[in-house]
Design a protein around this motif. Structure first.
Motif, PDB file in Angstrom:
ATOM      1  N   PHE A 366       0.896  -1.261  -0.359  1.00 57.76           N
ATOM      2  CA  PHE A 366       0.104   0.061  -0.262  1.00 57.76           C
ATOM      3  C   PHE A 366       1.085   1.200  -0.283  1.00 57.76           C
ATOM      4  N   ALA A 367       0.429   2.487   0.109  1.00 57.19           N
ATOM      5  CA  ALA A 367       1.231   3.656  -0.294  1.00 57.19           C
ATOM      6  C   ALA A 367       2.061   4.187   0.443  1.00 57.19           C
ATOM      7  N   PHE A 368       1.286   3.944   1.753  1.00 52.60           N
ATOM      8  CA  PHE A 368       2.776   4.093   3.153  1.00 52.60           C
ATOM      9  C   PHE A 368       3.265   3.276   3.801  1.00 52.60           C
ATOM     10  N   ASP A 369       3.744   1.655   2.548  1.00 54.35           N
ATOM     11  CA  ASP A 369       4.162   0.691   3.517  1.00 54.35           C
ATOM     12  C   ASP A 369       5.674   0.992   3.822  1.00 54.35           C
ATOM     13  N   ASP A 370       6.325   2.295   3.718  1.00 51.71           N
ATOM     14  CA  ASP A 370       7.496   2.660   3.984  1.00 51.71           C
ATOM     15  C   ASP A 370       7.442   3.178   5.333  1.00 51.71           C
ATOM     16  N   VAL A 371       6.000   3.188   5.877  1.00 56.34           N
ATOM     17  CA  VAL A 371       6.670   3.336   7.594  1.00 56.34           C
ATOM     18  C   VAL A 371       7.209   2.565   8.147  1.00 56.34           C
ATOM     19  N   ALA A 372       8.580   2.990   8.456  1.00 55.09           N
ATOM     20  CA  ALA A 372       9.164   2.027   9.486  1.00 55.09           C
ATOM     21  C   ALA A 372       9.784   0.738   8.362  1.00 55.09           C
ATOM     22  N   GLU A 373      10.191   1.611   7.417  1.00 58.64           N
ATOM     23  CA  GLU A 373      11.357   0.906   6.470  1.00 58.64           C
ATOM     24  C   GLU A 373      11.085  -0.922   6.448  1.00 58.64           C
ATOM     25  N   PHE A 374       9.530  -0.990   5.490  1.00 55.58           N
ATOM     26  CA  PHE A 374       8.941  -2.336   5.922  1.00 55.58           C
ATOM     27  C   PHE A 374       8.637  -1.903   4.009  1.00 55.58           C
ATOM     28  N   ALA A 375       8.990  -0.735   3.150  1.00 60.58           N
ATOM     29  CA  ALA A 375       8.532  -0.990   1.758  1.00 60.58           C
ATOM     30  C   ALA A 375       9.930  -1.553   1.422  1.00 60.58           C
ATOM     31  N   SER A 376       9.436  -2.662  -0.092  1.00 64.61           N
ATOM     32  CA  SER A 376      10.580  -2.894  -0.689  1.00 64.61           C
ATOM     33  C   SER A 376      11.819  -1.633  -1.859  1.00 64.61           C
ATOM     34  N   TYR A 377      12.144  -0.921  -1.054  1.00 65.59           N
ATOM     35  CA  TYR A 377      12.915   0.023  -1.783  1.00 65.59           C
ATOM     36  C   TYR A 377      14.257   0.406  -1.145  1.00 65.59           C
ATOM     37  N   ILE A 378      14.740   0.420  -2.156  1.00 64.51           N
ATOM     38  CA  ILE A 378      16.687   1.046  -1.640  1.00 64.51           C
ATOM     39  C   ILE A 378      17.295   2.678  -2.901  1.00 64.51           C
ATOM     40  N   GLN A 379      18.151   2.611  -2.365  1.00 63.74           N
ATOM     41  CA  GLN A 379      18.616   4.286  -2.692  1.00 63.74           C
ATOM     42  C   GLN A 379      20.354   3.470  -2.704  1.00 63.74           C
ATOM     43  N   ASP A 380      20.403   4.538  -3.064  1.00 67.52           N
ATOM     44  CA  ASP A 380      22.342   5.060  -3.164  1.00 67.52           C
ATOM     45  C   ASP A 380      22.476   6.088  -3.392  1.00 67.52           C
ATOM     46  N   THR A 381      23.540   7.317  -3.082  1.00 70.54           N
ATOM     47  CA  THR A 381      23.299   8.289  -3.757  1.00 70.54           C
ATOM     48  C   THR A 381      24.502   8.319  -4.709  1.00 70.54           C
ATOM     49  N   ALA A 382      25.584   6.607  -4.904  1.00 66.55           N
ATOM     50  CA  ALA A 382      26.811   6.813  -6.107  1.00 66.55           C
ATOM     51  C   ALA A 382      26.356   5.756  -7.274  1.00 66.55           C
ATOM     52  N   PRO A 383      25.685   5.327  -7.691  1.00 70.04           N
ATOM     53  CA  PRO A 383      24.993   4.346  -8.311  1.00 70.04           C
ATOM     54  C   PRO A 383      26.430   4.164  -8.845  1.00 70.04           C
ATOM     55  N   THR A 384      26.980   2.386  -8.742  1.00 69.18           N
ATOM     56  CA  THR A 384      27.087   2.161 -10.335  1.00 69.18           C
ATOM     57  C   THR A 384      25.978   2.080 -11.204  1.00 69.18           C
ATOM     58  N   GLY A 385      25.519   0.931 -10.417  1.00 69.37           N
ATOM     59  CA  GLY A 385      24.295  -0.335 -11.438  1.00 69.37           C
ATOM     60  C   GLY A 385      23.270  -0.096 -11.470  1.00 69.37           C
ATOM     61  N   ILE A 386      22.102  -1.176 -11.873  1.00 62.92           N
ATOM     62  CA  ILE A 386      20.927  -1.555 -11.068  1.00 62.92           C
ATOM     63  C   ILE A 386      20.817  -2.556 -12.141  1.00 62.92           C
ATOM     64  N   ARG A 387      20.101  -3.839 -11.760  1.00 61.56           N
ATOM     65  CA  ARG A 387      20.196  -5.282 -12.345  1.00 61.56           C
ATOM     66  C   ARG A 387      18.291  -5.672 -12.102  1.00 61.56           C
ATOM     67  N   LEU A 388      17.439  -5.680 -12.633  1.00 53.95           N
ATOM     68  CA  LEU A 388      16.602  -5.701 -12.777  1.00 53.95           C
ATOM     69  C   LEU A 388      16.382  -7.444 -12.914  1.00 53.95           C
ATOM     70  N   ASN A 389      15.509  -8.429 -12.482  1.00 54.05           N
ATOM     71  CA  ASN A 389      15.767  -9.338 -12.345  1.00 54.05           C
ATOM     72  C   ASN A 389      14.271  -9.930 -12.007  1.00 54.05           C
ATOM     73  N   LEU A 390      13.651 -10.438 -13.797  1.00 53.28           N
ATOM     74  CA  LEU A 390      12.879 -11.357 -13.408  1.00 53.28           C
ATOM     75  C   LEU A 390      12.800 -12.558 -12.789  1.00 53.28           C
ATOM     76  N   THR A 391      12.182 -12.778 -12.180  1.00 52.81           N
ATOM     77  CA  THR A 391      12.756 -14.342 -10.928  1.00 52.81           C
ATOM     78  C   THR A 391      11.151 -15.403 -11.721  1.00 52.81           C
ATOM     79  N   SER A 392      12.036 -16.915 -10.847  1.00 57.20           N
ATOM     80  CA  SER A 392      10.851 -18.028 -11.357  1.00 57.20           C
ATOM     81  C   SER A 392       9.609 -17.307 -10.684  1.00 57.20           C
ATOM     82  N   PHE A 393       8.783 -18.084 -11.590  1.00 62.60           N
ATOM     83  CA  PHE A 393       7.137 -17.840 -11.239  1.00 62.60           C
ATOM     84  C   PHE A 393       6.827 -19.732  -9.785  1.00 62.60           C
ATOM     85  N   SER A 394       7.575 -20.471  -9.802  1.00 66.77           N
ATOM     86  CA  SER A 394       7.463 -21.426  -9.210  1.00 66.77           C
ATOM     87  C   SER A 394       8.711 -21.340  -7.632  1.00 66.77           C
TER      88      SER A 394
END
Length: 394
Positions: A366-394
């Motif tokens: 839900f929209a405020f799931d970041d309250v108390a840091e429970f959201a699937s959110y990450i950050q970096d102020t000096a990023p070198t790369g990002i990877r999006l992995n489509l993971t297993s359906f099973s």
């Protein structure tokens, strides 16, 4: 305490008139985050897409990178070029083809410029984005709305991740705020090596089964395509408009007789209910009308949170406490022990299911799931790369 506001707002909160599509302008409250380290992120960030679904070949996977830059709606081409959305992009069928194909095998590396938006993936078929004219006469994009049965992409298996990438860094998340469909994770490297969104083994099936197992939520499961978030389900007539009514009434009754305290970075707010209004004193005055079920699910309406750093965080904590149904049981908010979340019969069973299915217990249910840091959110102020992995359906 809330240490930051990193809620990436739903990019499709309202459908426009017409074919049932969502006309939206991607935005993220993390977009203006300052870089306290003084290190600027480099442009042209490598984005690597990996297909670990085990069910779909690379040739059946299509990627779309769409969003905003400097107030313009834009998309990214296969060679990393940032192109404005244009009406002339619509083909003979009336829709754009912004799909970026994956490499014939192995990983696919793309180039991500500064922008804020979404990375969509569709499996099996392409999505139907449509370029239109917005109310200001500018070219805009209608996005897929998997909770609208008339949407032309309704039968397409698809999902997305959200991000803001600018000179302050990369701020990104996997999202279930609108729906859950394709299992995926994000890995962000730079000053740290972080991953979020990874599901446990069989996680997708666990989400579908858990939601199906609660009568009030079962209609939110759309075949094997997706699970629609209950707020959108409510608007589509699939979810009861008064689902949270008894819990809201209990909360109002509880805090008519005792104080509710909410602590944020601005300090501690103390609230009491009088009639239909919950009023707070403290670092600032804040008042909230009795919310509806829809307000709770969307964290909007009576629970809308201005991005002001003061009353907004109070609304965010209230929204989280309602969805996690900790508000009645705990008079000091926010609660931080996940073992206390979703314990009541009337609760957000959709959010409960997506959290239970993630390896780190974090999700954007839900929209405020970041309250108390429970959201699937990450950050970096000096990023070198990002990877999006489509993971297993099973």
């Amino acid at each position: 305490m809330i240490t930051r506001r990193r809620m990436f707002a739903s990019l499709a909160a309202a459908a426009v008139a017409g074919p049932g599509l969502a006309l939206i302008a991607p935005r993220a409250l993390g977009a203006g985050v300052s870089d306290s380290s003084g290190t600027d992120a480099a442009g042209a960030l490598p984005l690597t897409v990996t297909n670990s679904t085990g069910e779909y070949a690379n040739a059946s996977v299509h990627v779309y990178i769409v969003g905003n830059q400097d107030g313009r709606q834009v998309r990214v081409t296969a060679d990393g070029t940032l192109a404005p959305v244009a009406l002339s992009d619509n083909g003979a069928d009336g829709f754009t083809d912004y799909a970026i194909p994956l490499a014939s095998s192995g990983e696919t590396t793309l180039s991500l410029p500064y922008m804020s938006g979404r990375v969509y993936v569709s499996l099996g078929s392409k999505l139907k984005f449509k370029a239109v004219t917005d109310g200001a006469g500018n070219a805009a994009l209608q996005y897929p709305a998997g909770w609208v049965s008339s949407d032309p992409s309704y039968d397409v298996l698809h999902d997305c991740a959200e991000f803001t990438y600018n000179s302050s860094g990369m701020f990104c998340n996997t999202t279930m705020v609108d729906m859950f469909s394709v299992p995926m994770s994000i890995r962000l490297t730079g000053s740290a090596d972080q991953t979020t969104g990874t599901l446990v083994a069989g996680g997708r099936d666990k989400v579908f089964a858990a939601v199906k197992g609660v009568d009030a939520f079962a209609p939110l499961v759309v075949d094997d395509l997706r699970v629609v978030a209950p707020g959108h389900g409510l608007d589509a007539g699939l979810f009861a408009k008064d689902y949270f009514a008894s819990y809201i009434d209990e909360a109002w009754s509880t805090y008519a007789g005792k104080d509710l305290s909410i602590t944020t970075n601005a300090g501690t707010f103390t609230g009491r209910v009088s009639g239909d209004t919950l009023s707070f004193t403290g670092p600032a005055s804040a008042s909230f009308a009795r919310p509806s079920t829809r307000d709770v699910l969307f964290c909007d309406g009576a629970l809308a949170a201005p991005n002001d750093g003061r009353t907004g965080p109070v609304a965010a904590v209230l929204g989280a406490a309602f969805n996690r149904t900790t508000l009645v049981s705990t008079a000091a908010q926010p609660t931080t022990d996940p073992a206390s979340f979703y314990r009541t019969a009337v609760t957000n069973h959709y959010a409960k299911a997506v959290h239970a299915a993630t390896a780190d217990g974090k999700a954007y249910g839900f929209a405020f799931d970041d309250v108390a840091e429970f959201a699937s959110y990450i950050q970096d102020t000096a990023p070198t790369g990002i990877r999006l992995n489509l993971t297993s359906f099973s």
